[in-house]
Design an enzyme around this catalytic site. Structure first.
Site, PDB file in Angstrom:
ATOM      1  N   CYS A  23       0.891  -1.165   0.000  1.00 41.01           N
ATOM      2  CA  CYS A  23       0.000   0.000   0.000  1.00 41.01           C
ATOM      3  C   CYS A  23       0.921   1.205   0.000  1.00 41.01           C
ATOM      4  O   CYS A  23       1.464   1.565   1.047  1.00 41.01           O
ATOM      5  CB  CYS A  23      -0.923   0.020   1.218  1.00 41.01           C
ATOM      6  SG  CYS A  23      -1.925   1.529   1.282  1.00 41.01           S
ATOM      7  N   CYS A  64      -0.408   4.305   2.245  1.00 45.19           N
ATOM      8  CA  CYS A  64      -0.643   4.264   3.684  1.00 45.19           C
ATOM      9  C   CYS A  64      -0.368   2.863   4.208  1.00 45.19           C
ATOM     10  O   CYS A  64       0.775   2.437   4.338  1.00 45.19           O
ATOM     11  CB  CYS A  64      -2.070   4.717   3.988  1.00 45.19           C
ATOM     12  SG  CYS A  64      -2.421   4.860   5.731  1.00 45.19           S
ATOM     13  N   SER A  65      -1.422   2.100   4.456  1.00 36.46           N
ATOM     14  CA  SER A  65      -1.237   0.808   5.117  1.00 36.46           C
ATOM     15  C   SER A  65      -2.424  -0.110   4.896  1.00 36.46           C
ATOM     16  O   SER A  65      -2.692  -0.975   5.708  1.00 36.46           O
ATOM     17  CB  SER A  65      -1.066   1.049   6.615  1.00 36.46           C
ATOM     18  OG  SER A  65      -2.197   1.757   7.098  1.00 36.46           O
ATOM     19  N   CYS A  66      -3.161   0.082   3.795  1.00 36.26           N
ATOM     20  CA  CYS A  66      -4.349  -0.729   3.540  1.00 36.26           C
ATOM     21  C   CYS A  66      -3.971  -2.207   3.516  1.00 36.26           C
ATOM     22  O   CYS A  66      -2.997  -2.598   2.897  1.00 36.26           O
ATOM     23  CB  CYS A  66      -4.997  -0.330   2.220  1.00 36.26           C
ATOM     24  SG  CYS A  66      -5.639   1.350   2.278  1.00 36.26           S
TER      25      CYS A  66
END
Lengths: 208, 106
Positions: free
Chosen positions: A108, A111-113
């Protein structure tokens, strides 16, 4: 090359962090907006209950049951929902399969999906800029840092997750596992193999 | 939004560091931050786009120099303000209060 950023996966907090979040919690509790038990419960859910073992069970079943595998590939979100695997993040989940000609890896960049409902919370490296910046630029080099060597004639596909779509890799089933049960197969499905940075664990390493 | 969070393809961050047997949380402060955002999600206070936005408006220098859960800490603050859960003044006052309690060993 000399490393510029800290090498601890960015986990050391700055001095203000602990106090500021305590202040937020205490305001929310005092105003009656949340109860303390609920704060603890949500932590417990993701620290102790939901995790990579849930994803591993799904992948092991996909290895063992071709029909289920096809279902996952055709409609990941719906198939997971039938298994009760839906999460706060409420995104669509797409399964991608590794074959003898394709290796998939998930990142991702923004971000951090990550598919929380299936894999739990992502590891620190997944959320750190080192992985996010490089996985799309030089995936083979990044994979080598995980000890994963993809031959030059195998295609590497990088999937950039978003708030709407999260990806899970179905790793290749290790050789010599025809006689294992689904439960035993699940032992071979390590977390990183579902992100695509590693392969499934060989039988001799997993079942000692 | 072409902000600092959009790190895909950028150079200079160095090699990936992994951890054997990594714990889910690396300290109580991470649990605390996660719990607040977790409850925001559960309460429907932050659709994902809004959550992401609340991180993307962070100071870019702080974004790059802090660990991941500081991004969530700023999200917890911004979403708290935007949803009228508390004001910036209330937060600062509470921080001062907790700080002085700590000093007095309460």
């Amino acid at each position: 090359m000399e490393q510029i950023t800290s090498s601890d996966g960015y986990t050391q907090p700055p001095p203000y962090a602990a106090l500021r979040v305590k202040a937020i919690q205490s305001l929310l509790v005092d105003k009656g907006l949340v109860v303390e038990d609920a704060l603890n419960e949500v932590v417990d859910l993701y620290e102790n209950r939901i995790g990579p073992k849930d994803g591993a069970a799904v992948i092991a079943r996909a290895w063992a049951e071709p029909e289920f595998r096809q279902q996952l590939l055709d409609d990941g979100t719906g198939t997971l929902a039938e298994l009760g695997m839906t999460g706060f993040e409420g995104a669509h989940v797409v399964f991608v399969e590794n074959t003898d000609t394709v290796h998939n890896v998930v990142v991702c960049t923004l971000c951090s999906c990550y598919p929380w409902a299936v894999l739990g919370l992502p590891p620190a490296w997944y959320k750190a800029p080192q992985y996010r910046s490089r996985a799309v630029m030089e995936p083979r080099d990044v994979l080598q840092e995980f000890g994963t060597f993809v031959p030059d004639d195998k295609e590497v596909r990088v999937w950039d997750s978003t708030a709407e779509i999260r990806y899970i890799v179905i790793p290749e089933r290790p050789a010599g596992t025809e006689d294992l049960t689904v439960e035993q197969l699940a032992e071979l499905v390590n977390r990183d193999s579902m992100i695509g940075t590693r392969l499934a664990t060989p039988r001799q390493e997993a079942i000692a | 939004m072409n902000g600092v969070h959009d790190v895909g393809g950028k150079h200079g961050f160095g090699t990936v560091t992994t951890e054997e047997q990594e714990p889910v949380f690396h300290g109580q402060w991470e649990r605390d931050v996660f719990s607040v955002i977790g409850l925001y999600f559960a309460a429907g206070l932050c659709p994902l786009d809004e959550f992401r936005h609340s991180i993307e408006v962070m100071d870019p220098a702080e974004y790059l120099s802090t660990p991941y859960y500081v991004h969530w800490l700023r999200a917890a603050e911004n979403l708290g303000f935007w949803n009228d859960l508390f004001t910036p003044e209330e937060l600062e006052a509470r921080i001062t209060e907790l700080e002085s309690n700590e000093k007095e060993g309460l």
